[in-house]
Every structure is written in C-alpha cells, then in structure tokens.
Enzyme design. Structure first.
Site, PDB file in Angstrom:
ATOM      1  N   LEU A  80       8.960  -8.296  11.594  1.00  0.00           N
ATOM      2  CA  LEU A  80       8.034  -8.229  12.728  1.00  0.00           C
ATOM      3  C   LEU A  80       7.569  -9.604  13.184  1.00  0.00           C
ATOM      4  CD1 LEU A  80       5.853  -5.120  11.765  1.00  0.00           C
ATOM      5  CD2 LEU A  80       7.805  -5.249  13.337  1.00  0.00           C
ATOM      6  N   LYS A  81       7.956 -10.642  12.466  1.00  0.00           N
ATOM      7  CA  LYS A  81       7.626 -12.006  12.913  1.00  0.00           C
ATOM      8  C   LYS A  81       8.642 -12.529  13.920  1.00  0.00           C
ATOM      9  CE  LYS A  81       5.136 -13.236   8.700  1.00  0.00           C
ATOM     10  NZ  LYS A  81       5.054 -14.159   7.528  1.00  0.00           N
ATOM     11  N   HIS A 145     -11.250  -4.996  -2.735  1.00  0.00           N
ATOM     12  CA  HIS A 145     -10.519  -3.964  -3.453  1.00  0.00           C
ATOM     13  C   HIS A 145     -11.490  -2.838  -3.785  1.00  0.00           C
ATOM     14  CE1 HIS A 145      -6.476  -5.455  -3.807  1.00  0.00           C
ATOM     15  NE2 HIS A 145      -6.889  -6.631  -4.230  1.00  0.00           N
ATOM     16  N   TYR A 149     -15.656  -2.247  -2.628  1.00  0.00           N
ATOM     17  CA  TYR A 149     -16.174  -1.273  -1.668  1.00  0.00           C
ATOM     18  C   TYR A 149     -17.228  -0.376  -2.327  1.00  0.00           C
ATOM     19  CZ  TYR A 149     -11.584  -2.626   0.130  1.00  0.00           C
ATOM     20  OH  TYR A 149     -10.472  -3.331   0.516  1.00  0.00           O
ATOM     21  N   ASP A 176      -9.923   3.706  -2.629  1.00  0.00           N
ATOM     22  CA  ASP A 176      -8.539   3.652  -2.156  1.00  0.00           C
ATOM     23  C   ASP A 176      -8.011   5.038  -1.814  1.00  0.00           C
ATOM     24  OD1 ASP A 176      -8.560   0.953  -2.593  1.00  0.00           O
ATOM     25  OD2 ASP A 176      -7.169   0.968  -4.281  1.00  0.00           O
TER      26      ASP A 176
END
Length: 412
Positions: A80-81, A145, A149, A176
């Site tokens: 995608l670059k 991570h 949170y 997560d």
C-alpha cells in the site's frame, strides 16, 4: 455452491494484524464471510511468526497462534506504500462489503486509501476501524495495549484483594477481545443491517477503551445514581464477600459463587455448618471467612466437585487451561474442534461460541499461506493474467513466498 452459512456472500477486506481485528474477522469467517486478509509484501501479519508451530505446515502458515485467528480466510499481499498497490486496493473495494483495519488513526488516510477515498469507490462500503482510543478525543495518536486501556477506563482498578494492594490483570484480553473484536463485529453487523434499508455504508469507529468501559455498565450506574466510589477489595463480585470467592482446597483451588441465600444455604447445610448462613455476606478477614477457608482445605478439587453435584451451590473447581480444554463440558459444547491444515494434517482450535440451530458456523478451510490467494483474488476482481504478472514484477503485489525475515523471527 452455497455454504448455507449466515454471512455467505459477504466480502470482507481485513487489513488488520494480530489479535483484535483477527478475532473480529474470524467470527465473520466462521459463519460464512469471504474474509480476504490483505497483508504487506514483507512479513505480513506479525503473528504468522509467533511460536509454537504445527510441524509440516507451510512455513508462513504453521504458527498455532496465527491459525487460531485466521482459519477460513484468504491471503493476498499488497504494497500500500506504492501507487500501484493502492490502486489494487481501490479496485478490490468496489466489490467488497466491509473493510476492517486496526492501524493508528490517519495511517490509511495519509496513504490515500482512508475511509473517504474508499467510499468514493464504493458508497456501500462499511469501514470498521478498531483503535485503542477511537478516532476522536485527546488520545487519538497515543500508543497502548490491553492493560493500558483497562487502566484508564477503571476496569483494572476493580480487580484485586484490597484497596492498597496491586490491581490484578485478567488472564484474557478484555479490551482487545471484548472491547475491540466483539464490538467491531457488532458494529459491522449493525451497519450492514442499516445498509439493507438505506443502501449506504458508513464508518464504524470502535475504541477498545470505550468497548471495555461499557462492561462497567452496572458499576457506573451506582456511581451516577448514588455517588459511590467503587474500590477493589470492596466490590461484591471482586472478592469482598465470603460467599463469592475462590478458595484454596487440599490440592488446588475452587470457586464458590453462592450469591443467592438458597445456594449459600445449600453449601452451609452440606458441610454441616448451618450457622454460617448468617455470615454469608461478611468479608475476608472475619472469623467466618477463616472458618470457610478451613472447611475448603479439608477436601480435594474432585471431592468438592462431587459435593457440588450433590448440593447445587454454585461451586466449581478452578481448572488449568489444559484441563479445561480436555473437560467433558468443553467436549459436549464442541468448543474444541479440528480442521485440516495443509501439510500439518488435522490441527485443533477453539470452536464457535455462538450456536445457531439451523446454520451453525464451521471451518471451511485452514489458515492461508502468506499471499496464497493473491492471483486468485485479483483474477476474481477482473485483473488479467498480464496485469497480475506486471503487478508482481513491480512489487506492488506478491504471491505465496516464505518471507526470509519470518524464519529468523520464528526462532528468536
């Protein structure tokens, strides 16, 4: 041929890596979605290289951790670059229903393939971004991570024995998986359901911080209504009641979850100590608590399991993970399954936690090798053989090759 699964015909472009996005799209794949795992032209998803490995499987699809999250998906490799790689994604999105990503906010926008650009190609696209702190607010660009949170949203503060003791982190990734993956899956399905009426897609902003905070619904209600200040060691369901705690027994641990008087009464009568009924809601450190601790030490886990069978008092053994995976309950609920992984034969994984009576989920294939389906997916999108060959030659896409960097990482 029809698979008979609920999400048959749903096409998902999954650009995420590691756990939250991978688990989110696994739920969709297990119930029939065509999940196309869009990986870079280097190592791909980092979790591919995480030990332990299933011997015999293709080098880029042998990690047990990778297979636990990526069975039933297809893999393509796109850079995608590069301008050509971005054009590939724009072309793929025209025929997709969902785009799932877990980059830091703004990454895909800077590459020119963020939500607004993808929406120009396909106004029906449902774009789900799973991030730590969401797409708005003061922490948009802050790294984090699971534990971070939970520390900021109050969940971590509630786990532990006493207010002056350390917070205790859960054994599973609450933010997560609960805050990110499950909320992501729900948000995607909600947006798809609305699209059925409006014909338009939308952006689904899923914050792992927000999602895990929502699990405090009942705790927060007490703060809002009564101005309470919940603290670890004093929370009813966090060990502050002698009727609702883990207890050491003669050869391990058990859980007593006898919140209702009828259950605690059954326990007290069963151990021949009916007078304990009056102390059901006392806390640790009391004489009654010490007495209950002493009672549990007189029997083994198996003996307490037999006691629970006889007295129905919300008492269960604490099983180690490997014991739980071999348990009769797990077998009966089909929560350990086997699927075919090319080269490795039959491998085990966890089953579907949601049981549908007519169209139950199932594993349709093993985990994909890195870039295994690049040519297949591009061909389905209308790319000619010549176009695909040119994209491979330019490096904009890559096919199934073992990443040299991966072998080093796997053994590190």
């Amino acid at each position: 041929m029809s698979s008979g699964l609920p999400f048959e015909g749903l096409k998902v472009l999954d650009l995420s890596r590691l756990l939250p996005g991978g688990f989110c799209s696994l739920l969709l794949a297990d119930f029939g979605a065509d999940v196309i795992k869009v990986e870079d032209t280097g190592m791909g998803d980092y979790i591919r290289w995480s030990p332990p490995a299933f011997e015999g499987a293709e080098e880029t699809a042998k990690s047990a951790l990778f297979l636990s999250l990526n069975r039933g998906k297809r893999s393509i490799r796109v850079d995608l670059k590069s301008a050509e790689g971005r054009d590939v994604l724009l072309r793929l999105v025209r025929d997709a229903d969902v785009v799932l990503e877990s980059f830091r906010p703004g990454v895909l926008d800077r590459l020119g393939v963020g939500y607004e650009r993808l929406r120009e190609e396909n106004p029906r696209i449902v774009y789900c971004a799973i991030t730590g702190y969401g797409l708005t607010g003061p922490n948009v660009q802050r790294s984090g991570h699971d534990m971070n949170y939970l520390g900021l949203n109050g969940v971590l503060a509630l786990g532990g024995e006493s207010a002056d003791g350390p917070p205790v982190q859960a054994g599973a990734q609450i933010a997560d998986l609960g805050g990110g993956a499950l909320m992501g899956a729900f948000g995607i399905l909600a947006a798809l359901r609305e699209r059925d009426r409006s014909g338009e897609g939308q952006l689904v902003d899923v914050s792992m911080f927000d999602g895990a905070l929502s699990w405090l619904a009942m705790v927060a209600a007490r703060v809002f209504a009564a101005g309470e200040a919940p603290r670890r060691g004093s929370e009813m369901l966090s060990g502050s009641l002698l009727c609702y705690r883990p207890y050491r027994c003669a050869d391990g641990w058990v859980t007593l979850g006898a919140l209702e008087p009828k259950f605690f009464g059954a326990f007290a009568d069963g151990v021949g100590r009916p007078e304990l009924k009056e102390q059901q809601f006392e806390g640790p450190g009391t004489a009654a608590h010490a007495e209950v601790e002493a009672i549990f030490l007189t029997r083994t886990r198996d003996e307490w399991a037999a006691f629970a069978d006889a007295h129905d008092c919300c008492l269960e053994p604490v099983l180690e993970v490997e014991e739980a995976l071999e348990s009769e309950l797990v077998r009966a609920r089909e929560m350990v399954i086997e699927f075919e992984q090319p080269g490795a034969g039959r491998v085990k994984g966890l089953g579907m936690p949601v049981k549908l009576s007519r169209t139950p989920g199932r594993v349709r294939s093993g985990g994909p090798a890195l870039g295994e389906h690049t040519e297949e997916v591009l061909g389905e999108a209308g790319f000619s053989a010549e176009e695909i060959a040119a994209l491979v030659e330019s490096g904009a896409v890559a096919t199934a090759k073992t990443a040299e960097a991966g072998a080093t990482f796997l053994g590190s």
